[in-house]
Scaffold this motif. Structure first.
Motif, mmCIF file in Angstrom:
data_model
loop_
_atom_site.group_PDB
_atom_site.id
_atom_site.type_symbol
_atom_site.label_atom_id
_atom_site.label_comp_id
_atom_site.label_asym_id
_atom_site.label_seq_id
_atom_site.Cartn_x
_atom_site.Cartn_y
_atom_site.Cartn_z
ATOM 1 N N HIS A 84 0.815 -1.216 0.000
ATOM 2 C CA HIS A 84 0.000 0.000 0.000
ATOM 3 C C HIS A 84 0.849 1.268 0.000
ATOM 4 C CE1 HIS A 84 -3.983 -1.899 0.710
ATOM 5 N NE2 HIS A 84 -3.237 -2.855 1.225
ATOM 6 N N TRP A 122 -1.346 7.012 4.126
ATOM 7 C CA TRP A 122 -1.345 5.991 5.174
ATOM 8 C C TRP A 122 -0.239 6.247 6.197
ATOM 9 C CZ3 TRP A 122 -5.530 3.258 5.381
ATOM 10 C CH2 TRP A 122 -6.154 2.734 4.248
ATOM 11 N N GLU A 142 -8.252 -2.605 -2.214
ATOM 12 C CA GLU A 142 -7.196 -1.674 -2.581
ATOM 13 C C GLU A 142 -7.373 -1.187 -4.017
ATOM 14 O OE1 GLU A 142 -2.317 -1.356 -2.860
ATOM 15 O OE2 GLU A 142 -3.287 -3.318 -2.919
ATOM 16 N N LYS A 185 -2.803 1.958 8.274
ATOM 17 C CA LYS A 185 -2.801 0.593 7.751
ATOM 18 C C LYS A 185 -2.106 -0.330 8.757
ATOM 19 C CE LYS A 185 -4.756 -0.908 4.088
ATOM 20 N NZ LYS A 185 -5.650 -2.056 4.240
#
Length: 683
Positions: A15, A22, A56, A77
């Protein structure tokens, strides 16, 4: 700015290029939420999670969605395998709200980390009675800013429910019952009878689809049968194990078991391979082979550990966490075959190979073929009039050709973080495999990995440990499960190399847990240590789920170490831990599998076996080739006053073997055969 580029977790790194800003679960995020008075969005998953990847692609890679998230939330996350403590708390919240949970897990928190809402996957557009992700975000933003008092009350109710949930299965009615009355053989029998109600007698294992291996329940059947003398549990044990080995849940080409089967017949796996499943199954295969020597068990064990060595072992000697189910964007693509591919690769041998492994032109799963063995080797040979040795040679050659061809495919993603507890489970499996088979490489691997864990995970204070390690960096305080499984591995490796330094380390770690993790009011351990302050509450995890709980593992460890180290305080705590859960374990053994085994060994006490003399070490290893689950073993060339089991022992010539139980010893014998006869006559 996306802070995940600074992390080592493969899931977080997946990610790291999202337009979402994040953060990891670290103080920077919490400080920002308080300073800016924003709600926190915590999105939890793991690297091999299929629906995590889907969400995602659909939402977290969408610039407009990310912009909304960045403006209105502090976004965190979490890799659930890296921070299971965080996952446990908010998964419980999700289950309270929705009646179920799963991953991805998306939780909305107040700045003080109390949750006011939680859910799982949300699509980009409303469908199947689910709102879209952007609708959820809008509603949670409005709830925080426009209805804060209501959100705060909701958070208080939810966190109070989570705080009380781990006491539901604790009963106080047995706290003062004498242990000799508490642990009769009626309890283990009741556990077996309750387990039997969930047997799938047609396909093996427990329950219906999706079908998980149920390793702890199967282990209970094996050990209960050995101790009680009841042969009936063995029938389901061997049947279930053979069905899994022949099924698609087992990788017929490369070894290793998938996470679970989506059907009752074990044909269609969810193709991810987890280190912990294979550790538990390898250990069970080793003990099954010790109990009932079987070439199929030995072959499957060797193939599974071969996969671990080939694909899951780091250059430093640690074990990686998992292999993804997906490759090239498709679940299972790496593992399945078309009929035409096999025909082309195997030529004249294709017909018998395809017949044996159920490979057909139409396929056995979504137009493709999952290799499995519908019938046993013997039945196949009988039906076709085939020579068994010739068949095995043909199948082995065919498997090698397909394996080599498969190696050219795009591989599934590898989660290459190294987790303390999961590594300890695999070390235990290697130790059991060495005891069962005597393969020197298994001993070397077990010893090397235990040293790797002690070296790389130890914190600077020299006492406590970290939870995860990658590329030279260890981080996050270890959890109860990590310590408990490490202690178990230290005990198991001691049993095969007789290095007493390992037992001393195990004893030290038990004392550390008693000082820093123990809830003395309930005689159970918290999942987190008392110094950890970044979670809203401490929980006592009781369930044995995909992995054994730290508490049930500690009940075993304390019992064994109480005998090996001569520590009555350990033995007493093991008994006290079981008092509160005994009733629930007997009623719900599928949820308390390792607890059930801990109860078993209070009803059928351990033997303490001491070997003293020049051949003590060799005879100890020989002795443990047999299946003796209710025994702890110590061996030394001479008597040793530092160790209770070895103190005052006479070598009496070559080597004496002392078989003791509950502080009473038989007359010493000098052969393994004679010792086994004593054990069998009193088992």
């Amino acid at each position: 700015m996306n802070r995940l580029r600074q992390e080592t977790s493969p899931y977080l790194l997946q990610h790291a290029n999202n337009p979402v800003h994040w953060y990891a679960w670290k103080p920077e995020a919490f400080e920002k939420a308080k300073a800016e008075n924003k709600p926190i969005l915590v999105s939890i998953g793991y690297s091999t999670c299929h629906w995590c990847h889907v969400m995602e692609r659909e939402s977290f890679e969408d610039d407009k969605v990310a912009a909304f998230m960045n403006e209105h939330f502090v976004n965190i996350k979490v890799d659930r395998e890296e921070r299971p403590d965080v996952d446990q708390i908010y998964m419980e919240v999700c289950q309270v709200i929705n009646g179920s949970g799963g991953w991805p897990l998306n939780c909305f928190l107040l700045p003080d980390r109390r949750a006011y809402f939680a859910g799982t996957y949300y699509p980009p557009r409303p469908m199947h009675n689910r709102p879209s992700w952007i609708q959820v975000l809008q509603y949670m933003k409005d709830a925080f800013h426009d209805r804060y008092e209501e959100a705060e009350k909701q958070a208080g109710r939810l966190m109070d429910s989570v705080a009380r949930s781990d006491t539901i299965f604790l009963k106080e009615d047995l706290l003062n019952v004498p242990s000799e009355e508490l642990f009769s053989t009626g309890g283990p029998k009741a556990i077996y009878e309750n387990l039997a109600q969930s047997f799938d007698r047609k396909h093996g294992g427990f329950g219906s689809a999706p079908k998980f291996p149920g390793t702890m329940g199967l282990r209970y059947l094996l050990e209960y049968a050995y101790l009680s003398g009841d042969e009936a549990p063995l029938q389901h044990f061997h049947f279930s194990l053979s069905q899994m080995i022949r099924g698609g849940i087992y990788d017929q080409l490369g070894g290793g078991f998938a996470r679970y089967a989506t059907d009752r017949k074990w044909l269609v796996p969810h193709f991810e391979k987890m280190l912990y499943d294979n550790a538990l199954l390898a250990g069970l295969l080793a003990d099954a082979h010790r109990h009932t020597p079987n070439p199929i068990y030995e072959t499957t064990l060797r193939e599974t550990l071969g996969w671990v060595k080939r694909e899951m072992t780091s250059p430093e000697g640690g074990f990686y966490a998992a292999l993804d189910a997906d490759s090239e964007g498709e679940e299972g693509r790496f593992y399945v075959w078309s009929y035409e591919e096999v025909q082309e690769l195997l030529g004249d041998d294709a017909e018998v190979f395809c017949s044996f492994y159920d490979i057909t032109p139409g396929g056995n799963w979504e137009g493709t073929n999952i290799l499995h063995r519908p019938v046993s080797n013997d039945d196949f040979c009988t039906a076709r009039g085939q020579d068994p040795q010739a068949l095995q040679a043909t199948l082995a050659a065919g498997r090698m050709k397909l394996f080599n061809a498969r190696e050219q495919r795009v591989r599934p993603g590898l989660d290459d973080k190294i987790l303390l507890g999961w590594n300890a489970m695999m070390t235990t499996a290697y130790a059991k495999a060495y005891a069962a088979i005597g393969e020197q490489d298994y001993l070397d691997t077990a010893v090397a990995n235990i040293q790797f864990l002690l070296d790389k995970f130890r914190q600077p204070d020299g006492v406590s440990f970290f939870h995860t390690y990658k590329e030279g960096m260890a981080q996050y305080d270890a959890f109860l499960d990590d310590y408990a499984l490490l202690i178990e591995a230290l005990i198991e490796v001691y049993q095969i190399n007789l290095d007493t330094a390992l037992l001393r380390q195990a004893g030290d770690l038990c004392r550390y847990l008693m000082d820093h993790f123990l809830d003395s009011g309930h005689n159970l351990f918290y999942f987190t240590g008392q110094s950890q302050e970044d979670i809203p509450l401490r929980r006592r995890e009781l369930y044995d789920s995909a992995t054994p709980s730290g508490n049930s593992t500690m009940a075993h460890n304390l019992h064994k170490l109480g005998l090996l180290l001569g520590k009555p305080v350990f033995s007493k705590l093991a008994v006290d831990m079981l008092r509160g859960v005994k009733t629930s374990v007997e009623q719900y053994p599928n949820s308390f599998g390792r607890w059930a085994n801990a109860l078993l060994y209070q009803s059928y006490p351990y033997y303490e076996i001491a070997l003293v003399g020049q051949q003590a070490a060799a005879k100890a290893i020989h002795l443990q080739q047999s299946f003796i689950p209710n025994a702890v073993v110590m061996a030394s060339a001479t008597a040793n006053e530092d160790w209770p089991l070895l103190a005052g022992r006479d070598t009496g010539g070559d080597t004496n073997i002392y078989v003791c139980q509950e502080y009473a010893c038989k007359r010493p014998v000098d052969t393994v055969a004679a010792a086994l006869e004593l054990l069998n006559n009193n088992g």
